[in-house]
Design a protein around this motif. Structure first.
Motif, PDB file in Angstrom:
ATOM      1  N   LEU A 101       0.860  -1.176   0.000  1.00 51.86           N
ATOM      2  CA  LEU A 101       0.000   0.000   0.000  1.00 51.86           C
ATOM      3  C   LEU A 101       0.906   1.239   0.000  1.00 51.86           C
ATOM      4  CD1 LEU A 101      -3.041   0.768   0.238  1.00 51.86           C
ATOM      5  CD2 LEU A 101      -2.675   0.949   2.703  1.00 51.86           C
ATOM      6  N   VAL A 102       0.762   2.075  -1.020  1.00 46.44           N
ATOM      7  CA  VAL A 102       1.566   3.292  -1.133  1.00 46.44           C
ATOM      8  C   VAL A 102       0.661   4.496  -0.950  1.00 46.44           C
ATOM      9  CG1 VAL A 102       3.042   4.696  -2.609  1.00 46.44           C
ATOM     10  CG2 VAL A 102       3.260   2.203  -2.633  1.00 46.44           C
ATOM     11  N   VAL A 103       0.984   5.324   0.045  1.00 44.16           N
ATOM     12  CA  VAL A 103       0.182   6.501   0.353  1.00 44.16           C
ATOM     13  C   VAL A 103       1.040   7.743   0.159  1.00 44.16           C
ATOM     14  CG1 VAL A 103      -1.140   7.710   2.119  1.00 44.16           C
ATOM     15  CG2 VAL A 103      -1.148   5.196   2.054  1.00 44.16           C
ATOM     16  N   VAL A 104       0.510   8.709  -0.565  1.00 48.37           N
ATOM     17  CA  VAL A 104       1.158  10.011  -0.710  1.00 48.37           C
ATOM     18  C   VAL A 104       0.239  11.036  -0.059  1.00 48.37           C
ATOM     19  CG1 VAL A 104       2.082  11.737  -2.285  1.00 48.37           C
ATOM     20  CG2 VAL A 104       2.260   9.309  -2.859  1.00 48.37           C
ATOM     21  N   THR A 105       0.801  11.831   0.854  1.00 46.04           N
ATOM     22  CA  THR A 105      -0.009  12.753   1.634  1.00 46.04           C
ATOM     23  C   THR A 105       0.000  14.163   1.040  1.00 46.04           C
ATOM     24  OG1 THR A 105       1.738  13.607   3.082  1.00 46.04           O
ATOM     25  CG2 THR A 105       0.743  11.482   3.670  1.00 46.04           C
ATOM     26  N   HIS A 106      -0.946  14.959   1.516  1.00 49.73           N
ATOM     27  CA  HIS A 106      -0.861  16.403   1.307  1.00 49.73           C
ATOM     28  C   HIS A 106       0.128  16.964   2.329  1.00 49.73           C
ATOM     29  CE1 HIS A 106      -3.973  16.845  -1.711  1.00 49.73           C
ATOM     30  NE2 HIS A 106      -4.793  16.079  -0.994  1.00 49.73           N
ATOM     31  N   ARG A 107       0.376  18.265   2.274  1.00 52.57           N
ATOM     32  CA  ARG A 107       1.322  18.895   3.185  1.00 52.57           C
ATOM     33  C   ARG A 107       0.790  18.887   4.617  1.00 52.57           C
ATOM     34  NH1 ARG A 107       5.260  22.203   1.245  1.00 52.57           N
ATOM     35  NH2 ARG A 107       4.872  23.809   2.805  1.00 52.57           N
ATOM     36  N   ALA A 108       1.667  18.547   5.530  1.00 47.18           N
ATOM     37  CA  ALA A 108       1.337  18.544   6.956  1.00 47.18           C
ATOM     38  C   ALA A 108       2.633  18.717   7.727  1.00 47.18           C
ATOM     39  CB  ALA A 108       0.637  17.241   7.348  1.00 47.18           C
ATOM     40  N   SER A 109       2.531  18.997   9.015  1.00 50.01           N
ATOM     41  CA  SER A 109       3.747  19.134   9.813  1.00 50.01           C
ATOM     42  C   SER A 109       4.448  17.794   9.897  1.00 50.01           C
ATOM     43  CB  SER A 109       3.423  19.634  11.221  1.00 50.01           C
ATOM     44  OG  SER A 109       2.804  18.611  11.986  1.00 50.01           O
ATOM     45  N   ASP A 110       5.782  17.850   9.954  1.00 51.07           N
ATOM     46  CA  ASP A 110       6.550  16.617  10.032  1.00 51.07           C
ATOM     47  C   ASP A 110       6.223  15.846  11.309  1.00 51.07           C
ATOM     48  OD1 ASP A 110       8.942  15.502   8.306  1.00 51.07           O
ATOM     49  OD2 ASP A 110       9.421  15.043  10.387  1.00 51.07           O
ATOM     50  N   ALA A 111       5.914  16.568  12.375  1.00 52.46           N
ATOM     51  CA  ALA A 111       5.541  15.907  13.635  1.00 52.46           C
ATOM     52  C   ALA A 111       4.275  15.089  13.457  1.00 52.46           C
ATOM     53  CB  ALA A 111       5.359  16.943  14.734  1.00 52.46           C
ATOM     54  N   SER A 112       3.282  15.640  12.738  1.00 55.50           N
ATOM     55  CA  SER A 112       2.047  14.904  12.492  1.00 55.50           C
ATOM     56  C   SER A 112       2.288  13.674  11.635  1.00 55.50           C
ATOM     57  CB  SER A 112       1.020  15.819  11.817  1.00 55.50           C
ATOM     58  OG  SER A 112       0.661  16.894  12.650  1.00 55.50           O
ATOM     59  N   LEU A 113       3.146  13.835  10.628  1.00 55.28           N
ATOM     60  CA  LEU A 113       3.448  12.710   9.749  1.00 55.28           C
ATOM     61  C   LEU A 113       4.215  11.626  10.491  1.00 55.28           C
ATOM     62  CD1 LEU A 113       4.345  14.877   6.675  1.00 55.28           C
ATOM     63  CD2 LEU A 113       2.496  13.216   6.747  1.00 55.28           C
ATOM     64  N   THR A 114       5.152  12.040  11.351  1.00 55.22           N
ATOM     65  CA  THR A 114       5.901  11.063  12.142  1.00 55.22           C
ATOM     66  C   THR A 114       4.974  10.312  13.085  1.00 55.22           C
ATOM     67  OG1 THR A 114       7.904  12.413  12.039  1.00 55.22           O
ATOM     68  CG2 THR A 114       7.791  10.789  13.796  1.00 55.22           C
ATOM     69  N   GLY A 115       4.055  11.024  13.708  1.00 54.99           N
ATOM     70  CA  GLY A 115       3.080  10.377  14.583  1.00 54.99           C
ATOM     71  C   GLY A 115       2.202   9.408  13.840  1.00 54.99           C
ATOM     72  N   THR A 116       1.860   9.753  12.629  1.00 58.53           N
ATOM     73  CA  THR A 116       1.047   8.860  11.789  1.00 58.53           C
ATOM     74  C   THR A 116       1.779   7.555  11.527  1.00 58.53           C
ATOM     75  OG1 THR A 116       0.018  10.769  10.701  1.00 58.53           O
ATOM     76  CG2 THR A 116      -0.130   8.644   9.575  1.00 58.53           C
ATOM     77  N   VAL A 117       3.054   7.657  11.163  1.00 58.61           N
ATOM     78  CA  VAL A 117       3.840   6.453  10.863  1.00 58.61           C
ATOM     79  C   VAL A 117       3.979   5.579  12.105  1.00 58.61           C
ATOM     80  CG1 VAL A 117       6.124   5.617  10.186  1.00 58.61           C
ATOM     81  CG2 VAL A 117       5.078   7.543   8.963  1.00 58.61           C
ATOM     82  N   GLU A 118       4.208   6.196  13.255  1.00 55.39           N
ATOM     83  CA  GLU A 118       4.320   5.422  14.492  1.00 55.39           C
ATOM     84  C   GLU A 118       3.030   4.674  14.792  1.00 55.39           C
ATOM     85  OE1 GLU A 118       5.425   8.284  17.386  1.00 55.39           O
ATOM     86  OE2 GLU A 118       7.533   8.393  16.746  1.00 55.39           O
ATOM     87  N   ALA A 119       1.899   5.319  14.545  1.00 48.86           N
ATOM     88  CA  ALA A 119       0.609   4.658  14.780  1.00 48.86           C
ATOM     89  C   ALA A 119       0.360   3.540  13.775  1.00 48.86           C
ATOM     90  CB  ALA A 119      -0.512   5.690  14.721  1.00 48.86           C
ATOM     91  N   LEU A 120       0.783   3.734  12.542  1.00 44.83           N
ATOM     92  CA  LEU A 120       0.610   2.699  11.522  1.00 44.83           C
ATOM     93  C   LEU A 120       1.380   1.433  11.883  1.00 44.83           C
ATOM     94  CD1 LEU A 120       0.909   4.869   8.269  1.00 44.83           C
ATOM     95  CD2 LEU A 120      -1.156   3.692   9.086  1.00 44.83           C
ATOM     96  N   ARG A 121       2.554   1.604  12.461  1.00 49.77           N
ATOM     97  CA  ARG A 121       3.364   0.449  12.831  1.00 49.77           C
ATOM     98  C   ARG A 121       2.662  -0.435  13.871  1.00 49.77           C
ATOM     99  NH1 ARG A 121       8.675   1.243  10.937  1.00 49.77           N
ATOM    100  NH2 ARG A 121       9.285   3.421  10.632  1.00 49.77           N
ATOM    101  N   LYS A 122       1.744   0.152  14.613  1.00 42.85           N
ATOM    102  CA  LYS A 122       1.069  -0.578  15.683  1.00 42.85           C
ATOM    103  C   LYS A 122      -0.171  -1.338  15.207  1.00 42.85           C
ATOM    104  CE  LYS A 122       2.607   2.778  19.148  1.00 42.85           C
ATOM    105  NZ  LYS A 122       2.190   3.806  20.136  1.00 42.85           N
TER     106      LYS A 122
END
Length: 429
Positions: A392-413
């Motif tokens: 699954l390949v997801v390309v996002t719109h612009r967001a803060s890097d902190a929000s994107l990092t938090g998203t990735v951490e949640a996805l791993r779980k």
């Protein structure tokens, strides 16, 4: 023309230093005409005096660099030994004993540039360092002189030739990282220990220098977010191609939209093929500057090597010698803006995220929910599945890097996410 020569002490006589000495000798008449006085190589400090150095009088060679810079009759010290010490002490000692300094030492300038500028100012001497960033490419002088009346908003560049060669080879041939690195090493583009290049340390030092000059704010090496390129894969390049992009290791220095802060970062990123930096091939460097009045400017050329770097050193030497004759000094540190240097988490960017997921109903909905919970909007999604596994390949719109990092951490779980295969920022749009 003044007949008494200006005396130059050379610290270091390796690849760059030997070229500086050669050009000073072979172009002596031209240099004298451009400066208004002859320049004389008065001493060369080295670690191995027994080594044969073609074109250099052995009587000029010494292992006592401290004594050389303390002589008192030296007008300009050229420092090309690199590293923090003894370079830092030698440069400050040179100022104390009446010499101006030309340096190519990016690591020292990124770490202690403010203190070195202060020492130069205290003693009324010059500190020039065009060669510290991007080799022969005129970049520092345009930023601090030609664009001094403008407002620079962004500096985006490829400032390491080794990494660009490796990534270009991966892109053009489909080679893996290690294969491309091996070729770079065989051709002499990569050092035996390539860590400083491939892990982004070299580019981070250059980013700190560029950000400080562009934004009139002190930016230290520790302020620069750094991420290497060793995890970039052939699969990342295939994904980039599908998006109409390529991948470059970029140094990015930018001013926040409200003008109150700046950021400096180095990391691999996908950039559109339509962007001028996408066409920079091989071991070349290029820096893209965006400013209010001048608009978009690009500086391109060889970013390393003995002759290109020596060219930048000699350009500084001419300028410093002219100042010396006129009893003036050139531009010093400009840090009046004193803007806040923000963390990487505050950077607004886009992400390309590749996930290995279970191939079953509801997975996409779960993934989309995680993005929504972190306030990150999805631009595009691409999914391929086979035998119970899916990509699954997801390309996002612009967001803060902190929000994107938090998203990735949640996805791993998530139980349905087998792994995060790749994370890549998308820039240059």
């Amino acid at each position: 023309m003044r007949t008494r020569p200006l005396k130059v002490a050379l610290l270091g006589c390796g690849v760059v230093g030997s070229e500086v000495a050669r050009i000073m000798t072979t172009h002596a008449d031209d240099l004298a005409a451009r400066i208004g006085a002859p320049v004389e190589l008065a001493g060369v400090a080295v670690r191995r005096p027994s080594k044969v150095r073609e074109g250099i009088d052995p009587a000029l060679v010494t292992t006592d660099a401290t004594a050389l810079v303390k002589r008192g009759d030296i007008d300009v010290v050229v420092e090309v030994i690199g590293g923090i010490e003894p370079a830092r002490t030698l440069i400050t000692t040179a100022f104390e004993h009446g010499a101006s300094v030309v340096s190519a030492n990016k690591a020292l300038l990124a770490q202690d540039g403010a203190a070195l500028h202060a020492a130069a100012g205290q003693h009324g001497k010059d500190l020039y360092y065009e060669a510290a960033v991007a080799g022969a490419i005129p970049l520092i002088r345009p930023l601090r002189e030609s664009l001094a009346g403008d407002k620079v908003n962004r500096v985006l560049g490829i400032v390491n030739g080794t990494t660009n060669f490796i990534l270009d080879k991966m892109d053009s041939t489909g080679a893996g990282y290690q294969e491309a690195l091996d070729e770079a090493t065989a051709l002499g583009y990569a050092e035996a220990d390539p860590t400083a290049d491939v892990e982004g340390f070299d580019a981070a030092a250059k980013a700190a220098i560029l950000a400080g000059i562009a934004f009139h704010t002190r930016v230290r090496l520790d302020d620069v977010y750094r991420e290497g390129m060793t995890e970039v894969t052939a699969a990342d390049f295939r994904s980039a191609t599908e998006m109409g992009c390529t991948i470059k290791l970029l140094a990015i220095c930018e001013r926040a939209r409200d003008g109150a802060s700046v950021t400096a970062r180095v990391h691999p990123a996908m950039i559109p093929l339509s962007h001028p930096l996408a066409s920079v091939r091989g071991a070349y460097n290029a820096v893209f500057v965006e400013s209010d009045a001048a608009g978009q400017l690009m500086f391109y050329g060889p970013g390393a090597g003995g002759s290109p770097t020596a060219s930048a050193v000699l350009g500084d030497l001419v300028a410093v010698c002219r100042n010396r004759l006129n009893g003036t000094t050139g531009p010093g540190e400009s840090a009046y803006a004193d803007l806040t240097v923000s963390s990487m988490g505050e950077v607004v960017t886009r992400y390309h995220i590749s996930l290995d997921v279970a191939d079953k109903p509801g997975v996409l909905a779960q993934v989309a929910t995680v993005f929504a919970e972190h306030g990150v909007s999805i631009d595009t999604v691409r999914q391929q599945g086979k035998d119970g596994e899916a990509s699954l390949v997801v390309v996002t719109h612009r967001a803060s890097d902190a929000s994107l990092t938090g998203t990735v951490e949640a996805l791993r779980k998530l139980d349905t996410v087998r792994g995060v295969a790749s994370i890549m920022r998308v820039e240059g749009e």
